[in-house]
Design a protein around this motif. Structure first.
Motif, PDB file in Angstrom:
ATOM      1  N   GLU A 173      38.351  18.555 -44.763  1.00 23.68           N
ATOM      2  CA  GLU A 173      38.475  19.918 -45.467  1.00 23.68           C
ATOM      3  C   GLU A 173      39.634  19.125 -46.224  1.00 23.68           C
ATOM      4  O   GLU A 173      40.303  18.140 -45.525  1.00 23.68           O
ATOM      5  N   ASP A 174      40.523  20.329 -47.005  1.00 21.69           N
ATOM      6  CA  ASP A 174      41.988  19.729 -47.734  1.00 21.69           C
ATOM      7  C   ASP A 174      42.769  19.636 -46.327  1.00 21.69           C
ATOM      8  O   ASP A 174      43.032  19.645 -45.366  1.00 21.69           O
ATOM      9  N   HIS A 175      43.407  18.311 -46.587  1.00 23.70           N
ATOM     10  CA  HIS A 175      44.095  18.247 -45.489  1.00 23.70           C
ATOM     11  C   HIS A 175      44.005  18.325 -43.862  1.00 23.70           C
ATOM     12  O   HIS A 175      45.135  17.774 -42.747  1.00 23.70           O
ATOM     13  N   ALA A 176      42.990  17.571 -44.031  1.00 22.47           N
ATOM     14  CA  ALA A 176      42.817  17.576 -42.351  1.00 22.47           C
ATOM     15  C   ALA A 176      42.905  16.421 -42.142  1.00 22.47           C
ATOM     16  O   ALA A 176      43.364  14.998 -42.695  1.00 22.47           O
ATOM     17  N   VAL A 177      43.371  16.550 -40.142  1.00 22.43           N
ATOM     18  CA  VAL A 177      43.279  14.533 -39.987  1.00 22.43           C
ATOM     19  C   VAL A 177      41.008  14.760 -39.467  1.00 22.43           C
ATOM     20  O   VAL A 177      40.879  15.395 -38.819  1.00 22.43           O
ATOM     21  N   VAL A 178      41.038  13.755 -39.367  1.00 21.91           N
ATOM     22  CA  VAL A 178      39.838  13.362 -39.619  1.00 21.91           C
ATOM     23  C   VAL A 178      39.299  11.964 -38.558  1.00 21.91           C
ATOM     24  O   VAL A 178      40.159  10.933 -38.166  1.00 21.91           O
ATOM     25  N   GLY A 179      38.226  12.571 -37.836  1.00 24.54           N
ATOM     26  CA  GLY A 179      38.431  11.552 -36.430  1.00 24.54           C
ATOM     27  C   GLY A 179      36.939  11.219 -36.775  1.00 24.54           C
ATOM     28  O   GLY A 179      35.773  11.318 -37.703  1.00 24.54           O
ATOM     29  N   VAL A 180      37.225   9.625 -36.617  1.00 23.20           N
ATOM     30  CA  VAL A 180      36.256   8.720 -37.257  1.00 23.20           C
ATOM     31  C   VAL A 180      36.116   7.738 -35.945  1.00 23.20           C
ATOM     32  O   VAL A 180      36.227   6.904 -35.174  1.00 23.20           O
ATOM     33  N   GLY A 181      34.539   7.576 -35.861  1.00 20.57           N
ATOM     34  CA  GLY A 181      33.916   7.348 -34.552  1.00 20.57           C
ATOM     35  C   GLY A 181      33.570   5.521 -35.198  1.00 20.57           C
ATOM     36  O   GLY A 181      34.762   4.890 -36.074  1.00 20.57           O
ATOM     37  N   THR A 182      32.710   5.070 -34.912  1.00 15.49           N
ATOM     38  CA  THR A 182      32.441   3.091 -34.794  1.00 15.49           C
ATOM     39  C   THR A 182      30.730   3.075 -35.155  1.00 15.49           C
ATOM     40  O   THR A 182      30.524   3.655 -34.588  1.00 15.49           O
TER      41      THR A 182
END
Ligand code: 5RP
Length: 214
Positions: free
Chosen positions: A19-28
């Protein structure tokens, strides 16, 4: 559909959860790499990312996406990551890339965990893929013996050190019919940092590269 095309399709499908203005968790991993490429296209819409590895942090920065300290952000909406195996209840084996501890921490903080896989990763029973267990280096032999007593065949991933300065045992010969219980029990072995089973906090949705989702 070949495997690379499936990884790309799963990585791109995950964009719909951002969603807009989200902090996104990113894996590996190699599937997440496609997600990072896709995320870069909408980077102006997000506030930044928290990352599960130095490798992913470097990729995010190369794309001009700000990497934030997990301690400095509130619980955030979505974490996107791959898996080595996934069963029908969305329990996972993770850690093939060695990032399991940070992955488990980020999964715990995220409100939704979106797992992206190709069809090879979907299994009925977890355990054909050797289960990664991160251990404090001085406890390696002790933990290996404890795992042997419990029926596993641990193999030290020699030459590999995790981002946290620890080592990994890859445990062969398992058929994991009760993943939540095995996760809880093995977490209690002194010297274990993280068991690469994600069953107490499984994925919330799995996007498969052939278009299936569950
Ligand atoms: C890293 C992981 C990865 O998500 C897992 O190994 C899958 O990687 P790939 O998408 O390259 O198959 O758990 O620790």
């Amino acid at each position: 559909m070949d495997i690379e095309a499936q990884k790309r399709a799963a990585g791109e499908a995950a964009l719909e959860f951002i969603e807009d203005h989200a902090v996104v968790g990113v894996g590996t991993g190699s599937t997440v790499k496609y997600f990072i490429d896709a995320l870069a296209r909408i980077k102006q819409r997000i506030d930044g990312a928290v990352s599960s590895s130095e490798r992913s942090s470097a990729l995010l920065r190369q794309h001009g996406i700000q990497v934030l300290d997990l301690n400095a952000v509130d619980p955030f909406a979505v974490y996107v990551d791959g898996a080595d195996e996934c069963d029908g209840r969305r329990n996972l084996i993770k850690g093939g890339g060695g990032a399991l501890t940070r992955e488990k921490i980020i999964a715990a903080v995220a409100k939704k965990f979106v797992c992206i896989v190709d069809t090879r990763k979907c299994v009925d029973v977890l355990g054909k893929f050797p289960l990664p267990v991160e251990v404090v280096p001085m406890a390696r032999s002790y933990v290996a013996r404890a795992i042997q007593k419990r029926g596993g065949q641990p193999v030290w991933r020699q030459g590999f050190t995790t981002d946290n300065g620890n080592w990994i045992l890859d445990v062969h010969g398992l058929a994991i019919t009760d993943p939540a219980r095995l996760e809880a029990e093995w977490n209690q072995i002194t010297g274990v940092v993280t068991v690469g089973l994600f069953a107490q906090r499984p994925a919330d949705v799995v996007l498969v590269g052939d278009g299936r989702r569950y």
